[in-house]
Design an enzyme around this catalytic site. Structure first.
Site, PDB file in Angstrom:
ATOM      1  N   SER A 158     -31.317 -14.520  10.531  1.00  0.00           N
ATOM      2  CA  SER A 158     -30.304 -13.479  10.601  1.00  0.00           C
ATOM      3  C   SER A 158     -30.596 -12.365   9.596  1.00  0.00           C
ATOM      4  CB  SER A 158     -28.923 -14.098  10.393  1.00  0.00           C
ATOM      5  OG  SER A 158     -27.891 -13.221  10.764  1.00  0.00           O
ATOM      6  N   HIS A 356     -25.631 -19.825  16.211  1.00  0.00           N
ATOM      7  CA  HIS A 356     -26.424 -18.810  15.517  1.00  0.00           C
ATOM      8  C   HIS A 356     -27.257 -19.419  14.389  1.00  0.00           C
ATOM      9  CE1 HIS A 356     -27.677 -15.049  13.843  1.00  0.00           C
ATOM     10  NE2 HIS A 356     -26.888 -15.123  12.780  1.00  0.00           N
TER      11      HIS A 356
END
Length: 393
Positions: A158, A356
């Site tokens: 990320s 995620h």
């Protein structure tokens, strides 16, 4: 929390790491967690030293002051895997992955608490610009290894993935040989920025214990692997400051598991669910007024978000080193990456059924993919036979 208080806290953590989590025969599922009849679910935290070998602070002198970057290390030979976590997380998010990759290939792991995250203490801690954070990484590698740096493979998730790309694009680590980015794509990230503040407001502001923070992370799906959550959440929350008025907060998360477990036991013993009195553990927490909040106020970092992700795809494609992109779904690919992938400019792997936090949800699959990537590019050798689940890799 002072250093002494933290050491005392960590010394009380379980002496053995938990077994890898997963469905078991005869278990009943509740909100994504395995609940074995007759057993209490365990959300207790686990210390870093069950997964990393050493912990140290890298001291960087800059001008008239010093910055201290917390790192966790494992391994003694092979290339260095430099691990960069996502926004709000810490180096502890790589704990389970580290134990698995070290067992698969010859390598060294260095997981970094980025600026303003975890136990890193830096001046201008609020400066989370891509330029400053990428420069931090270059200086950390130089401080650790000097001119004789071993080959380095950058792996970032990320926000950390975006910073890894900026580091590679600016050639801030001269010994860099490989780049792995986990679940961050420019198009998807830029689209998500519009709803990011709404997401952040939806999270609990406080937790009444570390255990309840771990429980929330798993039940909410933020981290789908309980083993990962037990070590990772320790680096994401901190004791609330004395001057923060959180009494009677309507946006908090309490230990619901305590009530559920007592109801389960009553149901098994008498066939009915009795209304239980407030557990003693909850009473003690209220008396001690011990509550935890997020270490990083991500909502205040909004001015840096666009700088992390804008132009990321072209920067990634332009890095002249072997590259691996790990995604939780193919829908995350933007136009530039789709074309680049068709042209064979990087290797890509989709790991379905992950959230995620791919490296936390499926550390075994991520370590397998990274190991295969490293061996294929002759960065290192396997410690044993690796059976890849990805025939098209």
């Amino acid at each position: 929390m002072s250093s002494l208080e933290k050491e005392l806290f960590l010394s009380k953590l379980p002496s053995r790491p938990p077994m890898p989590s997963g469905p078991q025969h005869g278990a009943k599922m509740r909100m994504g967690l395995v609940c074995i009849p007759g057993r209490k679910r365990d959300f207790s935290p686990v210390a870093w030293n069950h997964y990393f070998e050493t912990m140290e602070d890298v001291i960087i002198t800059n001008g008239t002051g010093k910055d201290s970057f917390r790192i966790y290390k494992s391994g003694s030979d092979g290339p260095v895997l430099l691990l960069l976590h996502g926004g709000g997380h810490s180096a502890l998010s790589w704990a389970v992955f580290t134990s698995m990759i070290i067992s698969r290939v010859h390598c060294r792991v260095v997981a970094v608490d980025l600026r303003s995250h975890g136990d890193t203490k830096a001046r201008n801690a609020d400066d989370l610009s891509a330029e400053t954070m990428s420069r931090d990484i270059g200086i950390i590698v130089e401080t650790l290894y000097g001119e004789n740096s071993p080959p380095v493979v950058l792996i970032g998730h990320s926000m950390g993935g975006a910073i890894a790309v900026h580091v590679a694009a600016k050639n801030l680590v001269p010994s860099l040989v490989g780049l792995c980015v986990i679940d961050v794509v420019e198009g998807t990230a830029m689209d998500a920025l519009n709803s990011m503040q709404t997401f952040l407001r939806s999270r609990p502001k406080v937790f009444n214990s570390i255990e309840s923070a771990i429980e929330w992370s798993v039940k909410s799906g933020q981290i789908r692997n309980l083993e990962s959550a037990k070590v990772s959440m320790v680096g994401q929350v901190k004791l609330c400051e004395d001057d923060i008025n959180i009494a009677g907060s309507s946006h908090s998360f309490v230990d619901t598991a305590i009530h559920e477990e007592e109801e389960d036991e009553a149901e098994e013993e008498e066939g009915t669910v009795k209304k239980e009195k407030e557990p003693e553990s909850s009473k003690k927490l209220k008396e001690n007024k011990t509550e935890y909040t997020w270490r990083v106020e991500l909502s205040k970092t909004e001015k840096y978000w666009e700088g992390w992700f804008k132009g990321l795809s072209n920067l990634f494609l332009g890095c002249p080193i072997p590259k691996l992109l790990l995604l939780a779904g193919v829908d995350r690919l933007d136009r530039d990456l789709t074309i680049g992938q068709m042209q064979g400019k990087f290797q890509m792997q989709v790991l379905p059924q992950c959230g995620h936090a791919v490296h936390e949800d499926a550390p075994d699959k991520v370590s397998e993919a990274v190991a295969t990537f490293m061996i294929r590019n002759r960065f290192t050798e396997a410690k044993g036979e690796i059976h890849s689940s990805y025939p098209n890799f």
